[in-house]
Design an enzyme around this catalytic site. Structure first.
Site, PDB file in Angstrom:
ATOM      1  N   ASP A  45       0.846  -1.188   0.000  1.00 13.31           N
ATOM      2  CA  ASP A  45       0.000   0.000   0.000  1.00 13.31           C
ATOM      3  C   ASP A  45       0.886   1.244   0.000  1.00 13.31           C
ATOM      4  O   ASP A  45       1.878   1.316   0.712  1.00 13.31           O
ATOM      5  CB  ASP A  45      -0.925   0.000   1.226  1.00 13.31           C
ATOM      6  CG  ASP A  45      -2.081   0.972   1.079  1.00 13.31           C
ATOM      7  OD1 ASP A  45      -3.234   0.508   0.947  1.00 13.31           O
ATOM      8  OD2 ASP A  45      -1.838   2.203   1.083  1.00 13.31           O
ATOM      9  N   GLY A 107     -15.371   3.233   3.770  1.00 15.98           N
ATOM     10  CA  GLY A 107     -13.990   3.661   3.562  1.00 15.98           C
ATOM     11  C   GLY A 107     -13.354   3.187   2.273  1.00 15.98           C
ATOM     12  O   GLY A 107     -12.147   3.391   2.077  1.00 15.98           O
ATOM     13  N   GLN A 108     -14.138   2.559   1.387  1.00 17.36           N
ATOM     14  CA  GLN A 108     -13.544   2.130   0.121  1.00 17.36           C
ATOM     15  C   GLN A 108     -13.249   3.360  -0.736  1.00 17.36           C
ATOM     16  O   GLN A 108     -14.120   4.209  -0.949  1.00 17.36           O
ATOM     17  CB  GLN A 108     -14.483   1.180  -0.640  1.00 17.36           C
ATOM     18  CG  GLN A 108     -13.835   0.614  -1.903  1.00 17.36           C
ATOM     19  CD  GLN A 108     -14.703  -0.426  -2.620  1.00 17.36           C
ATOM     20  OE1 GLN A 108     -15.845  -0.674  -2.239  1.00 17.36           O
ATOM     21  NE2 GLN A 108     -14.138  -1.024  -3.654  1.00 17.36           N
ATOM     22  N   HIS A 114     -10.294  -5.416  -3.386  1.00 14.03           N
ATOM     23  CA  HIS A 114      -8.968  -5.684  -2.822  1.00 14.03           C
ATOM     24  C   HIS A 114      -9.128  -6.017  -1.353  1.00 14.03           C
ATOM     25  O   HIS A 114     -10.064  -5.561  -0.697  1.00 14.03           O
ATOM     26  CB  HIS A 114      -8.040  -4.471  -2.977  1.00 14.03           C
ATOM     27  CG  HIS A 114      -8.621  -3.190  -2.474  1.00 14.03           C
ATOM     28  ND1 HIS A 114      -9.536  -2.453  -3.198  1.00 14.03           N
ATOM     29  CD2 HIS A 114      -8.434  -2.507  -1.309  1.00 14.03           C
ATOM     30  CE1 HIS A 114      -9.876  -1.385  -2.507  1.00 14.03           C
ATOM     31  NE2 HIS A 114      -9.235  -1.398  -1.343  1.00 14.03           N
ATOM     32  N   HIS A 116      -6.944  -5.781   2.256  1.00 13.64           N
ATOM     33  CA  HIS A 116      -5.770  -5.233   2.926  1.00 13.64           C
ATOM     34  C   HIS A 116      -5.226  -6.317   3.847  1.00 13.64           C
ATOM     35  O   HIS A 116      -5.983  -6.890   4.648  1.00 13.64           O
ATOM     36  CB  HIS A 116      -6.146  -4.045   3.809  1.00 13.64           C
ATOM     37  CG  HIS A 116      -6.727  -2.866   3.090  1.00 13.64           C
ATOM     38  ND1 HIS A 116      -6.032  -1.696   2.889  1.00 13.64           N
ATOM     39  CD2 HIS A 116      -7.954  -2.657   2.552  1.00 13.64           C
ATOM     40  CE1 HIS A 116      -6.809  -0.814   2.258  1.00 13.64           C
ATOM     41  NE2 HIS A 116      -7.985  -1.378   2.048  1.00 13.64           N
TER      42      HIS A 116
HETATM   43  P1  AMP Z   1      -9.647   1.343   0.214  1.00 15.75           P
HETATM   44  O1  AMP Z   1      -9.648   2.734   0.785  1.00 15.75           O
HETATM   45  O2  AMP Z   1     -10.076   0.271   1.139  1.00 15.75           O
HETATM   46  O3  AMP Z   1     -10.364   1.328  -1.121  1.00 15.75           O
HETATM   47  O4  AMP Z   1      -8.127   1.013  -0.086  1.00 15.75           O
HETATM   48  C1  AMP Z   1      -7.431   1.558  -1.149  1.00 15.75           C
HETATM   49  C2  AMP Z   1      -5.995   1.583  -0.766  1.00 15.75           C
HETATM   50  O5  AMP Z   1      -5.244   1.809  -1.949  1.00 15.75           O
HETATM   51  C3  AMP Z   1      -5.606   2.700   0.213  1.00 15.75           C
HETATM   52  O6  AMP Z   1      -5.100   2.113   1.404  1.00 15.75           O
HETATM   53  C4  AMP Z   1      -4.552   3.501  -0.543  1.00 15.75           C
HETATM   54  O7  AMP Z   1      -3.502   3.944   0.281  1.00 15.75           O
HETATM   55  C5  AMP Z   1      -4.074   2.503  -1.580  1.00 15.75           C
HETATM   56  N1  AMP Z   1      -3.520   3.069  -2.800  1.00 15.75           N
HETATM   57  C6  AMP Z   1      -4.029   4.092  -3.530  1.00 15.75           C
HETATM   58  N2  AMP Z   1      -3.256   4.310  -4.613  1.00 15.75           N
HETATM   59  C7  AMP Z   1      -2.251   3.392  -4.564  1.00 15.75           C
HETATM   60  C8  AMP Z   1      -1.137   3.105  -5.395  1.00 15.75           C
HETATM   61  N3  AMP Z   1      -0.873   3.800  -6.509  1.00 15.75           N
HETATM   62  N4  AMP Z   1      -0.301   2.104  -5.041  1.00 15.75           N
HETATM   63  C9  AMP Z   1      -0.535   1.394  -3.901  1.00 15.75           C
HETATM   64  N5  AMP Z   1      -1.579   1.607  -3.082  1.00 15.75           N
HETATM   65  C10 AMP Z   1      -2.425   2.600  -3.403  1.00 15.75           C
END
Ligand code: AMP
Length: 128
Positions: A45, A107-108, A114, A116
Site C-alpha cells: 500500500d 472507507g472504500q 482488494h 488489505h
Molecule cells: P480502500 O480505501 O479500502 O479502497 O483502499 C485503497 C488503498 O489503496 C488505500 O489504502 C490507498 O492507500 C491505496 N492506494 C491508492 N493508490 C495506490 C497506489 N498507486 N499504489 C498502492 N496503493 C495505493
C-alpha cells in the site's frame, strides 16, 4: 453487452482502462509488487497503516465485495490464500488483520476489489 461510448469503448472496457488497480495489474502504473500469478497481484500500500500493509487484488476487474457472485468463489478463495501465504512470508502470523472495505461509507476509495493485509503492530477492536 453494455452501451458503447463516444470513444468506441463499452462502459466496462472504459472502467477497466481507467481503473487504478487494473492499471497497476497491467503494469502501467508502478507498484511495489510482492506476488503475481495469472489471477492475483499483491503490492505494498502506498500509504501504509501498519509496518506490513499489502493489498491483494484479483487481476480481473470486480468493483467491490458487493459485486461478487458464485462464479467468483475460486478467485476470491485464491486471493485469501495468497494473503495468508504473504502473512507467513512477511513474518506476521503472530497477529495480522485482513480488511475489505466495501462502499464509500465503509472507507472504500478504490473501486477494484482488494483485501488489505495488515500486520506488524497491535490492532484495536472495533475498527474505526
Ligand atoms: P480502500 O480505501 O479500502 O479502497 O483502499 C485503497 C488503498 O489503496 C488505500 O489504502 C490507498 O492507500 C491505496 N492506494 C491508492 N493508490 C495506490 C497506489 N498507486 N499504489 C498502492 N496503493 C495505493
Amino acid at each position: 453487452m453494455d452501451a458503447t461510448g463516444t470513444d468506441g469503448l463499452s462502459r466496462t472496457d472504459a472502467v477497466e482502462r481507467d481503473c487504478l488497480f487494473c492499471r497497476i495489474a497491467r503494469r502501467e502504473v508502478h507498484a511495489d509488487v510482492l506476488f503475481e500469478d495469472d489471477r492475483v497481484l499483491a503490492f505494498r500500500d502506498i500509504n501504509p497503516q501498519a509496518p506490513v500493509h499489502v493489498l491483494v487484488i484479483p487481476k480481473r476487474h470486480i468493483g467491490s465485495l458487493a459485486d461478487l457472485t458464485g462464479s467468483d468463489e475460486d478467485l476470491m478463495g485464491h486471493t485469501f490464500v495468497v494473503a495468508s501465504s504473504l502473512a507467513s512470508e512477511l513474518g506476521v502470523t503472530d497477529g495480522f488483520r485482513v480488511v475489505g472495505n466495501c462502499g464509500e461509507k465503509a472507507g472504500q476509495s478504490v473501486f477494484h476489489i482488494h483485501i488489505h493485509l495488515l500486520g506488524g503492530r497491535r490492532f484495536g477492536w472495533p475498527p474505526g
